[in-house]
Write an enzyme that holds these catalytic residues in place. Structure first.
Site, PDB file in Angstrom:
ATOM      1  CB  THR A 251      -0.914   0.040   1.242  1.00  0.00           C
ATOM      2  OG1 THR A 251      -0.098   0.217   2.404  1.00  0.00           O
ATOM      3  CG2 THR A 251      -1.742  -1.231   1.364  1.00  0.00           C
TER       4      THR A 251
ATOM      5  CG  HIS B 104       1.425   2.788   6.042  1.00  0.00           C
ATOM      6  ND1 HIS B 104       0.784   3.812   6.706  1.00  0.00           N
ATOM      7  CD2 HIS B 104       2.247   2.212   6.944  1.00  0.00           C
ATOM      8  CE1 HIS B 104       1.199   3.852   7.955  1.00  0.00           C
ATOM      9  NE2 HIS B 104       2.094   2.894   8.132  1.00  0.00           N
TER      10      HIS B 104
END
Length: 154
Positions: free
Chosen positions: A90, A92
């Site tokens: 992701t 992130h």
């Protein structure tokens, strides 16, 4: 004053320096390897163990908060940021890498205090292990060199 253009060696004498280390616990086996190598190198450079303050925080995003508290204390000649961010599936990874890096840089500039940033940003765990020991030692050398340089410049 030394002139870098003349190729003079860096001042790596850590005698009497006070160093603060903030280690993220996320990916703890890797960050502990970073810390172990860093502290061993600081000792090799002459920094007394009693002059090394080593604290841990949950993750890389919390590192700048602890660095800021240490910088505000005015008790340290240099600080070291240790962490490990491994790319996932992701966005992130980018968020944590960018924000922690910006935080570390902002604190160094705001407080005119050298901070060696050894928060690894890697694609996988194998890359992190391949870099952990050397980056820990590098962080120690950067902190000592920059503390001495800023002392010379003041």
């Amino acid at each position: 004053m030394q002139d870098a253009d003349k190729g003079e060696a860096a001042d790596l004498d850590g005698t009497n320096l006070r160093i603060g280390i903030v280690q993220a616990r996320f990916n703890e086996p890797l960050t502990s390897a970073l810390a172990k190598a860093c502290i061993a190198e600081l000792e090799t450079l002459g920094v007394a163990l009693k002059h090394i303050k080593h604290v841990t925080v949950p993750g890389a995003l919390e590192v700048p908060v602890a660095l800021n508290a240490m910088a505000q204390s005015d008790r340290f000649d240099a600080l070291i940021a240790l962490g490990c961010i491994i790319r996932g599936e992701t966005y992130h990874f980018e968020l944590v890498a960018n924000e922690s890096g910006q935080g570390v840089t902002r604190i160094a500039l705001d407080h005119e205090l050298p901070i060696a940033n050894a928060i690894l940003t890697v694609e996988n765990e194998a890359q992190a292990w391949a870099r952990a020991e050397e980056k820990g030692r590098d962080a120690a050398r950067v902190a000592v060199e920059m503390a001495n340089l800023l002392e010379d410049l003041s």
